[in-house]
Design a protein around this motif. Structure first.
Motif, PDB file in Angstrom:
ATOM      1  N   ALA A 115       0.817  -1.218   0.000  1.00  0.00           N
ATOM      2  CA  ALA A 115       0.000   0.000   0.000  1.00  0.00           C
ATOM      3  C   ALA A 115       0.849   1.266   0.000  1.00  0.00           C
ATOM      4  O   ALA A 115       0.296   2.375   0.071  1.00  0.00           O
ATOM      5  CB  ALA A 115      -0.922  -0.001   1.217  1.00  0.00           C
ATOM      6  N   ALA A 116       2.170   1.110  -0.087  1.00  0.00           N
ATOM      7  CA  ALA A 116       3.116   2.235  -0.067  1.00  0.00           C
ATOM      8  C   ALA A 116       3.021   3.046   1.219  1.00  0.00           C
ATOM      9  O   ALA A 116       3.312   4.244   1.236  1.00  0.00           O
ATOM     10  CB  ALA A 116       2.933   3.131  -1.294  1.00  0.00           C
ATOM     11  N   ARG A 117       2.618   2.396   2.314  1.00  0.00           N
ATOM     12  CA  ARG A 117       2.659   3.036   3.634  1.00  0.00           C
ATOM     13  C   ARG A 117       4.004   2.669   4.267  1.00  0.00           C
ATOM     14  O   ARG A 117       4.094   1.821   5.159  1.00  0.00           O
ATOM     15  CB  ARG A 117       1.478   2.587   4.498  1.00  0.00           C
ATOM     16  CG  ARG A 117       0.117   2.957   3.928  1.00  0.00           C
ATOM     17  CD  ARG A 117      -0.988   2.901   4.972  1.00  0.00           C
ATOM     18  NE  ARG A 117      -1.071   1.620   5.665  1.00  0.00           N
ATOM     19  CZ  ARG A 117      -1.715   0.553   5.219  1.00  0.00           C
ATOM     20  NH1 ARG A 117      -2.353   0.619   4.046  1.00  0.00           N
ATOM     21  NH2 ARG A 117      -1.758  -0.560   5.903  1.00  0.00           N
ATOM     22  N   CYS A 118       5.053   3.287   3.748  1.00  0.00           N
ATOM     23  CA  CYS A 118       6.409   2.905   4.092  1.00  0.00           C
ATOM     24  C   CYS A 118       7.342   4.089   3.831  1.00  0.00           C
ATOM     25  O   CYS A 118       6.903   5.168   3.435  1.00  0.00           O
ATOM     26  CB  CYS A 118       6.843   1.680   3.264  1.00  0.00           C
ATOM     27  SG  CYS A 118       6.534   1.850   1.500  1.00  0.00           S
ATOM     28  N   THR A 119       8.615   3.866   4.051  1.00  0.00           N
ATOM     29  CA  THR A 119       9.609   4.924   3.881  1.00  0.00           C
ATOM     30  C   THR A 119       9.910   5.155   2.397  1.00  0.00           C
ATOM     31  O   THR A 119       9.594   4.315   1.550  1.00  0.00           O
ATOM     32  CB  THR A 119      10.894   4.555   4.642  1.00  0.00           C
ATOM     33  OG1 THR A 119      11.264   3.203   4.342  1.00  0.00           O
ATOM     34  CG2 THR A 119      10.697   4.696   6.142  1.00  0.00           C
ATOM     35  N   PRO A 120      10.535   6.289   2.059  1.00  0.00           N
ATOM     36  CA  PRO A 120      10.745   6.634   0.647  1.00  0.00           C
ATOM     37  C   PRO A 120      11.552   5.615  -0.159  1.00  0.00           C
ATOM     38  O   PRO A 120      11.315   5.464  -1.358  1.00  0.00           O
ATOM     39  CB  PRO A 120      11.487   7.977   0.732  1.00  0.00           C
ATOM     40  CG  PRO A 120      11.013   8.582   2.009  1.00  0.00           C
ATOM     41  CD  PRO A 120      10.867   7.428   2.958  1.00  0.00           C
ATOM     42  N   ASP A 121      12.495   4.920   0.467  1.00  0.00           N
ATOM     43  CA  ASP A 121      13.283   3.947  -0.289  1.00  0.00           C
ATOM     44  C   ASP A 121      12.441   2.804  -0.822  1.00  0.00           C
ATOM     45  O   ASP A 121      12.827   2.123  -1.773  1.00  0.00           O
ATOM     46  CB  ASP A 121      14.428   3.392   0.578  1.00  0.00           C
ATOM     47  CG  ASP A 121      13.923   2.713   1.843  1.00  0.00           C
ATOM     48  OD1 ASP A 121      13.170   3.348   2.595  1.00  0.00           O
ATOM     49  OD2 ASP A 121      14.289   1.543   2.080  1.00  0.00           O
ATOM     50  N   LEU A 122      11.245   2.597  -0.240  1.00  0.00           N
ATOM     51  CA  LEU A 122      10.346   1.547  -0.699  1.00  0.00           C
ATOM     52  C   LEU A 122       9.169   2.103  -1.488  1.00  0.00           C
ATOM     53  O   LEU A 122       8.234   1.369  -1.814  1.00  0.00           O
ATOM     54  CB  LEU A 122       9.818   0.735   0.496  1.00  0.00           C
ATOM     55  CG  LEU A 122      10.881   0.028   1.349  1.00  0.00           C
ATOM     56  CD1 LEU A 122      10.212  -0.793   2.443  1.00  0.00           C
ATOM     57  CD2 LEU A 122      11.772  -0.865   0.482  1.00  0.00           C
ATOM     58  N   GLY A 123       9.218   3.390  -1.792  1.00  0.00           N
ATOM     59  CA  GLY A 123       8.163   3.989  -2.610  1.00  0.00           C
ATOM     60  C   GLY A 123       7.088   4.704  -1.840  1.00  0.00           C
ATOM     61  O   GLY A 123       6.078   5.134  -2.420  1.00  0.00           O
ATOM     62  N   GLY A 124       7.270   4.877  -0.529  1.00  0.00           N
ATOM     63  CA  GLY A 124       6.285   5.594   0.268  1.00  0.00           C
ATOM     64  C   GLY A 124       6.768   6.993   0.626  1.00  0.00           C
ATOM     65  O   GLY A 124       7.773   7.468   0.100  1.00  0.00           O
ATOM     66  N   ASP A 125       6.064   7.628   1.546  1.00  0.00           N
ATOM     67  CA  ASP A 125       6.464   8.971   1.968  1.00  0.00           C
ATOM     68  C   ASP A 125       6.444   9.119   3.488  1.00  0.00           C
ATOM     69  O   ASP A 125       6.383  10.228   4.015  1.00  0.00           O
ATOM     70  CB  ASP A 125       5.581  10.040   1.325  1.00  0.00           C
ATOM     71  CG  ASP A 125       4.100   9.870   1.654  1.00  0.00           C
ATOM     72  OD1 ASP A 125       3.750   8.965   2.455  1.00  0.00           O
ATOM     73  OD2 ASP A 125       3.283  10.644   1.126  1.00  0.00           O
TER      74      ASP A 125
END
Length: 342
Positions: free
Chosen positions: A317-327
Motif C-alpha cells: 500500500a506504499a505506507r512505508c519509507t521513501p526507499d520503498l516507494g512511500g512517503d
C-alpha cells in the motif's frame, strides 16, 4: 518470563530497533526487553571497549538478542565491531547465519524481466569459521615489503553442522556453493561433507554451484533457489546480492543461530547508516522482519506470520519509507506496521 536483550547500537540502529520492539509489544506476547543502550561507538571511544563482561552476561542470560546496528565512522578501529558482534557470534557459537529474502512488491525489484523477480529463498552462511575467523597477520606492516596473510579456516565439524542446518531449513532444494576448483583444500572438505550430508535428505533437490556461477544465477534466475549454503565470506557477499534482488538492504533480516543451544542474535542486514541517522529516513522493515525471525525461534510462529503479513500489507500500500516507494518517516512506517497487525 521470556527476556530479549536489545542492543540499539549506532546510527539508525536505535531508530529501527525501537520500531521492532514496539511491533513485538503490539502483539501482546508478554516479552520483557532488557535494553543495553551503552553498547555503542560513544562508549568505545570513552573507555576502549563497548561490551563489558557484565553486558555479555546479560546477553548470554537472555532468550535472544535483537541488535539495531553496530559501527560508526568515528571509530574506524575494527576491534570495536569484533568486540561486540563477533564476540557474541563466537562466544555464543552462533554458527548458522540465516538470511531469508522475499520480494515484497514488484516495484522494488531491480530486475527487468517480471517473470524472474519472485525471489523467495534463504542464504545459510557458516558464521564462525572461514576468512572471518581472524587467523593471520602482517609482516613489516606499513612498508613497501609488507606481507599480509589471512587464513581461511574450514573444519569437518563446522562444515557438517551448517550443512545439516541448511538441509533442515529447506522445503524444496538446497544448493551448496563453494570455489573448490580454485580453493582446493577447503573446497575439497566442503565437497566431501556435502556429498555425505545431502544423502540424508533424498526428498530434496540438491545441487552444487561455484560461487561466481551462483552470483550470476541469483540475478538471472533468482526464483530457482530455495536454500543456498556456503562459507562465511561467500555467504556475506551472496546474501547482500540476494537482498538487493529482493528490494534492497532495508528489507533484509538475519538470524545468527545455534540451533542446539537455542541461542540467537537477530539483526537487520543494513549497517548503521550514520549519514541518515536522525532524519526519519531509516527503513524499519529489516529490523521488524528480524524480530519476526526471533519470534519464530521463541515458538511464536503465528505472531511472526502476522508481523510479516503486516509488513507486506504496508509495503504493497506504499505506507512505508521513501526507499520503498512511500512517503512516511521511520516512526510513521513503524506505526503503520503496528496498525496492520491489529
Amino acid at each position: 518470563m521470556t527476556t530479549v536483550a536489545v542492543v540499539p547500537g549506532d546510527g539508525i540502529g536505535p531508530e529501527v530497533v525501537a520500531e521492532a520492539v514496539a511491533a513485538v509489544d503490539e502483539l501482546g506476547l508478554g516479552i520483557d526487553f532488557d535494553v543495553l543502550d551503552g553498547i555503542n561507538a560513544r562508549t568505545y571511544r570513552e573507555r576502549g571497549a563497548a561490551m563489558t563482561d557484565a553486558d555479555f552476561d546479560r546477553v548470554r542470560a537472555a532468550d535472544g538478542v535483537l541488535v539495531g546496528a553496530i559501527g560508526h565512522p568515528s571509530v574506524p578501529d575494527p576491534a570495536y565491531g569484533r568486540g561486540v558482534l563477533l564476540r557474541m557470534r563466537f562466544e555464543l557459537d552462533l554458527y548458522a547465519n540465516y538470511r531469508p529474502v522475499r520480494l515484497l512488491h514488484d516495484r522494488l525489484s531491480p530486475l527487468r524481466d517480471p517473470t524472474r523477480r519472485g525471489i523467495d529463498c534463504a542464504i545459510v552462511r557458516e558464521n564462525t569459521e572461514g576468512l572471518y575467523a581472524g587467523i593471520g597477520g602482517a609482516l613489516r606492516p606499513g612498508t613497501d615489503a609488507e606481507v599480509a596473510v589471512d587464513t581461511e579456516v574450514s573444519t569437518h565439524s563446522g562444515v557438517t553442522r551448517v550443512l545439516r542446518f541448511a538441509l533442515s531449513a529447506a522445503t524444496r532444494s538446497v544448493c551448496m556453493v563453494d570455489k573448490a576448483n580454485a580453493v582446493e583444500s577447503g573446497g575439497g572438505l566442503w565437497q566431501r561433507c556435502w556429498d555425505r550430508e545431502r544423502r540424508t535428505r533424498p526428498d530434496l533437490e540438491t545441487r552444487h554451484l561455484y560461487v561466481d556461477v551462483a552470483a550470476m544465477r541469483l540475478v538471472r534466475d533468482p526464483d530457482s533457489f530455495d536454500v543456498i549454503v556456503t562459507n562465511n565470506s561467500y555467504g556475506d557477499i551472496l546474501s547482500d546480492l540476494a537482498a538487493e534482488v529482493g528490494g534492497g538492504l532495508g528489507c533484509a533480516a538475519s538470524a545468527n543461530l545455534n540451533p542446539e543451544t537455542g541461542a540467537g542474535l537477530y539483526e537487520p542486514v543494513h549497517g548503521s547508516a550514520p549519514d541518515i541517522a536522525g532524519t526519519g529516513l531509516a527503513n524499519p522493515v529489516g529490523a521488524v522482519l528480524s524480530a519476526a525471525l526471533l519470534l519464530d525461534r521463541l515458538g511464536h510462529a503465528g505472531p511472526a506470520r502476522s508481523l510479516r503479513a503486516a509488513v507486506r500489507e504496508t509495503v504493497e500500500a506504499a505506507r512505508c519509507t521513501p526507499d520503498l516507494g512511500g512517503d512516511l518517516d521511520t516512526r510513521a512506517a513503524g506505526a503503520a506496521i503496528r496498525a496492520a497487525c491489529r
